[in-house]
Write a protein that holds these residues in place. Structure first.
Motif, PDB file in Angstrom:
ATOM      1  N   ALA A  65     -24.764   9.952  16.001  1.00 29.65           N
ATOM      2  CA  ALA A  65     -23.788   8.867  16.102  1.00 29.65           C
ATOM      3  C   ALA A  65     -24.500   7.523  16.232  1.00 29.65           C
ATOM      4  CB  ALA A  65     -22.879   9.092  17.300  1.00 29.65           C
ATOM      5  N   THR A  66     -24.179   6.583  15.353  1.00 33.84           N
ATOM      6  CA  THR A  66     -24.765   5.249  15.398  1.00 33.84           C
ATOM      7  C   THR A  66     -23.648   4.209  15.240  1.00 33.84           C
ATOM      8  OG1 THR A  66     -25.126   5.182  13.000  1.00 33.84           O
ATOM      9  CG2 THR A  66     -26.919   6.052  14.359  1.00 33.84           C
ATOM     10  N   PRO A  67     -23.902   2.961  15.648  1.00 32.17           N
ATOM     11  CA  PRO A  67     -22.888   1.918  15.471  1.00 32.17           C
ATOM     12  C   PRO A  67     -22.612   1.660  13.994  1.00 32.17           C
ATOM     13  CG  PRO A  67     -24.553   1.234  17.066  1.00 32.17           C
ATOM     14  CD  PRO A  67     -25.075   2.473  16.404  1.00 32.17           C
ATOM     15  N   LYS A  68     -21.390   1.230  13.696  1.00 33.59           N
ATOM     16  CA  LYS A  68     -21.064   0.745  12.357  1.00 33.59           C
ATOM     17  C   LYS A  68     -21.572  -0.688  12.217  1.00 33.59           C
ATOM     18  CE  LYS A  68     -17.015   3.579  11.275  1.00 33.59           C
ATOM     19  NZ  LYS A  68     -17.548   4.061   9.985  1.00 33.59           N
ATOM     20  N   VAL A  69     -21.802  -1.118  10.990  1.00 31.47           N
ATOM     21  CA  VAL A  69     -22.337  -2.453  10.737  1.00 31.47           C
ATOM     22  C   VAL A  69     -21.376  -3.233   9.848  1.00 31.47           C
ATOM     23  CG1 VAL A  69     -24.259  -3.781   9.792  1.00 31.47           C
ATOM     24  CG2 VAL A  69     -24.697  -1.598  10.941  1.00 31.47           C
ATOM     25  N   ASP A  70     -20.940  -4.379  10.343  1.00 34.71           N
ATOM     26  CA  ASP A  70     -20.038  -5.276   9.618  1.00 34.71           C
ATOM     27  C   ASP A  70     -20.816  -6.526   9.241  1.00 34.71           C
ATOM     28  OD1 ASP A  70     -17.684  -6.494   8.640  1.00 34.71           O
ATOM     29  OD2 ASP A  70     -17.306  -7.438  10.570  1.00 34.71           O
ATOM     30  N   ILE A  71     -20.834  -6.880   7.962  1.00 38.31           N
ATOM     31  CA  ILE A  71     -21.638  -8.008   7.477  1.00 38.31           C
ATOM     32  C   ILE A  71     -20.714  -9.097   6.934  1.00 38.31           C
ATOM     33  CG2 ILE A  71     -23.407  -8.737   5.826  1.00 38.31           C
ATOM     34  CD1 ILE A  71     -24.649  -5.996   6.092  1.00 38.31           C
ATOM     35  N   ARG A  72     -20.910 -10.333   7.403  1.00 42.07           N
ATOM     36  CA  ARG A  72     -20.053 -11.456   7.029  1.00 42.07           C
ATOM     37  C   ARG A  72     -20.880 -12.604   6.472  1.00 42.07           C
ATOM     38  NH1 ARG A  72     -14.700  -9.980   6.949  1.00 42.07           N
ATOM     39  NH2 ARG A  72     -14.883  -7.895   7.857  1.00 42.07           N
ATOM     40  N   GLY A  73     -20.356 -13.238   5.424  1.00 39.77           N
ATOM     41  CA  GLY A  73     -21.016 -14.387   4.819  1.00 39.77           C
ATOM     42  C   GLY A  73     -20.456 -15.693   5.351  1.00 39.77           C
ATOM     43  N   VAL A  74     -21.337 -16.622   5.674  1.00 46.09           N
ATOM     44  CA  VAL A  74     -20.931 -17.934   6.177  1.00 46.09           C
ATOM     45  C   VAL A  74     -21.278 -18.969   5.111  1.00 46.09           C
ATOM     46  CG1 VAL A  74     -21.187 -19.642   8.023  1.00 46.09           C
ATOM     47  CG2 VAL A  74     -21.378 -17.183   8.552  1.00 46.09           C
ATOM     48  N   ILE A  75     -20.257 -19.524   4.459  1.00 48.49           N
ATOM     49  CA  ILE A  75     -20.442 -20.526   3.406  1.00 48.49           C
ATOM     50  C   ILE A  75     -19.797 -21.822   3.889  1.00 48.49           C
ATOM     51  CG2 ILE A  75     -19.971 -21.145   1.010  1.00 48.49           C
ATOM     52  CD1 ILE A  75     -19.646 -17.532   1.911  1.00 48.49           C
ATOM     53  N   VAL A  76     -20.571 -22.898   3.942  1.00 51.82           N
ATOM     54  CA  VAL A  76     -20.086 -24.162   4.476  1.00 51.82           C
ATOM     55  C   VAL A  76     -20.216 -25.249   3.411  1.00 51.82           C
ATOM     56  CG1 VAL A  76     -20.377 -25.920   6.265  1.00 51.82           C
ATOM     57  CG2 VAL A  76     -20.706 -23.494   6.824  1.00 51.82           C
ATOM     58  N   LYS A  77     -19.147 -26.035   3.244  1.00 49.22           N
ATOM     59  CA  LYS A  77     -19.153 -27.167   2.323  1.00 49.22           C
ATOM     60  C   LYS A  77     -18.524 -28.362   3.014  1.00 49.22           C
ATOM     61  CE  LYS A  77     -16.182 -27.322  -1.110  1.00 49.22           C
ATOM     62  NZ  LYS A  77     -15.491 -27.045  -2.398  1.00 49.22           N
ATOM     63  N   GLU A  78     -19.278 -29.449   3.087  1.00 50.55           N
ATOM     64  CA  GLU A  78     -18.793 -30.674   3.731  1.00 50.55           C
ATOM     65  C   GLU A  78     -18.270 -30.381   5.133  1.00 50.55           C
ATOM     66  OE1 GLU A  78     -15.960 -32.289   1.016  1.00 50.55           O
ATOM     67  OE2 GLU A  78     -17.486 -32.828  -0.487  1.00 50.55           O
ATOM     68  N   ASP A  79     -19.041 -29.599   5.875  1.00 51.71           N
ATOM     69  CA  ASP A  79     -18.760 -29.248   7.269  1.00 51.71           C
ATOM     70  C   ASP A  79     -17.479 -28.424   7.418  1.00 51.71           C
ATOM     71  OD1 ASP A  79     -19.871 -29.305   9.850  1.00 51.71           O
ATOM     72  OD2 ASP A  79     -18.380 -30.770  10.510  1.00 51.71           O
ATOM     73  N   GLN A  80     -17.032 -27.781   6.347  1.00 54.13           N
ATOM     74  CA  GLN A  80     -15.898 -26.874   6.409  1.00 54.13           C
ATOM     75  C   GLN A  80     -16.351 -25.471   6.024  1.00 54.13           C
ATOM     76  OE1 GLN A  80     -12.940 -28.765   3.827  1.00 54.13           O
ATOM     77  NE2 GLN A  80     -11.914 -29.572   5.636  1.00 54.13           N
ATOM     78  N   VAL A  81     -15.798 -24.469   6.684  1.00 52.94           N
ATOM     79  CA  VAL A  81     -16.218 -23.090   6.482  1.00 52.94           C
ATOM     80  C   VAL A  81     -15.247 -22.365   5.549  1.00 52.94           C
ATOM     81  CG1 VAL A  81     -14.987 -22.239   8.525  1.00 52.94           C
ATOM     82  CG2 VAL A  81     -16.958 -20.971   7.649  1.00 52.94           C
ATOM     83  N   LEU A  82     -15.795 -21.543   4.676  1.00 51.39           N
ATOM     84  CA  LEU A  82     -14.981 -20.759   3.742  1.00 51.39           C
ATOM     85  C   LEU A  82     -14.399 -19.543   4.461  1.00 51.39           C
ATOM     86  CD1 LEU A  82     -14.220 -20.242   0.655  1.00 51.39           C
ATOM     87  CD2 LEU A  82     -16.098 -18.603   0.714  1.00 51.39           C
ATOM     88  N   LEU A  83     -13.072 -19.387   4.353  1.00 51.18           N
ATOM     89  CA  LEU A  83     -12.388 -18.229   4.913  1.00 51.18           C
ATOM     90  C   LEU A  83     -11.493 -17.605   3.848  1.00 51.18           C
ATOM     91  CD1 LEU A  83     -11.210 -19.672   8.374  1.00 51.18           C
ATOM     92  CD2 LEU A  83     -13.252 -18.279   7.915  1.00 51.18           C
ATOM     93  N   VAL A  84     -11.285 -16.305   3.969  1.00 52.74           N
ATOM     94  CA  VAL A  84     -10.379 -15.588   3.074  1.00 52.74           C
ATOM     95  C   VAL A  84      -9.255 -14.983   3.905  1.00 52.74           C
ATOM     96  CG1 VAL A  84     -12.185 -15.064   1.397  1.00 52.74           C
ATOM     97  CG2 VAL A  84     -11.723 -13.436   3.236  1.00 52.74           C
ATOM     98  N   ARG A  85      -8.075 -14.913   3.289  1.00 48.74           N
ATOM     99  CA  ARG A  85      -6.933 -14.320   3.988  1.00 48.74           C
ATOM    100  C   ARG A  85      -6.848 -12.840   3.650  1.00 48.74           C
ATOM    101  NH1 ARG A  85      -1.017 -17.152   4.680  1.00 48.74           N
ATOM    102  NH2 ARG A  85      -0.367 -15.861   6.449  1.00 48.74           N
TER     103      ARG A  85
END
Length: 205
Positions: A65-85
């Motif tokens: 048994a090992t932890p699951k791994v969740d990977i997230r991308g951080v994309i920033v443009k003009e001090d705003q962060v990209l998010l998806v719904r």
């Protein structure tokens, strides 16, 4: 809300899974199977999830048994962060998902961002590796490590994918309702601060 029962159930499940993977004695195997059933009973008693679904999602894995791994991308443009719904819950999140066997963290974040946000990106910097249990996420049957990687958009147009319904850039003080299962406001604000200050050390729980 006291969730010690959830931590106990996860620990019992992990002990039983490890025992079933490595024990050779038939009587020990029976005891580890009993422990696994006990972990299912605990979750069934304190949640509204059906036992069959608990068994499928929580107590059906094999091997150590090992932890699951969740990977997230951080994309920033003009001090705003990209998010998806996210279609799954209607909340907004950094694009990403579970790690896939055979792919590196960089390869996964590139794949996930393109699938969920329509952008081809280049990974730039590891921002952090966080343990979900230390942050304000909803209760989960899994022990999860969350990896956040700063990425630079190199081509493509922001567009939703199969699992997402919208894509947008948001300022730190104008974040939409987030998918707390995937990320918290505190995490996103901290990540934005790290992007502004490149000398900040990576986060590590």
């Amino acid at each position: 809300m006291d969730l010690r029962w959830l931590e106990w159930a996860k620990q019992i499940q992990a002990i039983s899974q490890n025992g079933l993977a490595y024990s050779k004695d038939i009587y020990d195997l029976e005891r580890f199977e009993q422990l696994r059933e006990l972990s299912i009973e605990i979750l069934n008693e304190y949640s509204d999830v059906e036992p069959a679904l608990i068994r499928e999602l929580f107590a059906s894995e094999t091997g150590y048994a090992t932890p699951k791994v969740d990977i997230r991308g951080v994309i920033v443009k003009e001090d705003q962060v990209l998010l998806v719904r996210e279609k799954a819950d209607g909340g907004w999140a950094l694009p990403g998902g579970w790690a896939d066997i055979g792919l590196s963290p960089k390869e996964i974040v590139v794949k996930e961002v393109e699938e969920e946000a329509g952008l081809k990106v280049a990974p730039v910097r590891l921002l952090g590796v966080l343990d979900k249990k230390f942050h304000h996420h909803p209760p989960s049957p899994y022990h999860v490590y969350k990896i956040f990687i700063l990425c630079e958009a190199v081509s493509g147009e922001a567009a939703p994918g199969i699992e997402t319904s919208e894509v947008g850039y948001f300022a730190e003080d104008q974040l939409p309702e987030l998918s707390l299962e995937r990320n918290t406001p505190e995490q996103i604000r901290c990540l934005l601060q790290m992007v502004r200050n490149q000398e900040t050390e990576s986060l590590l729980d």
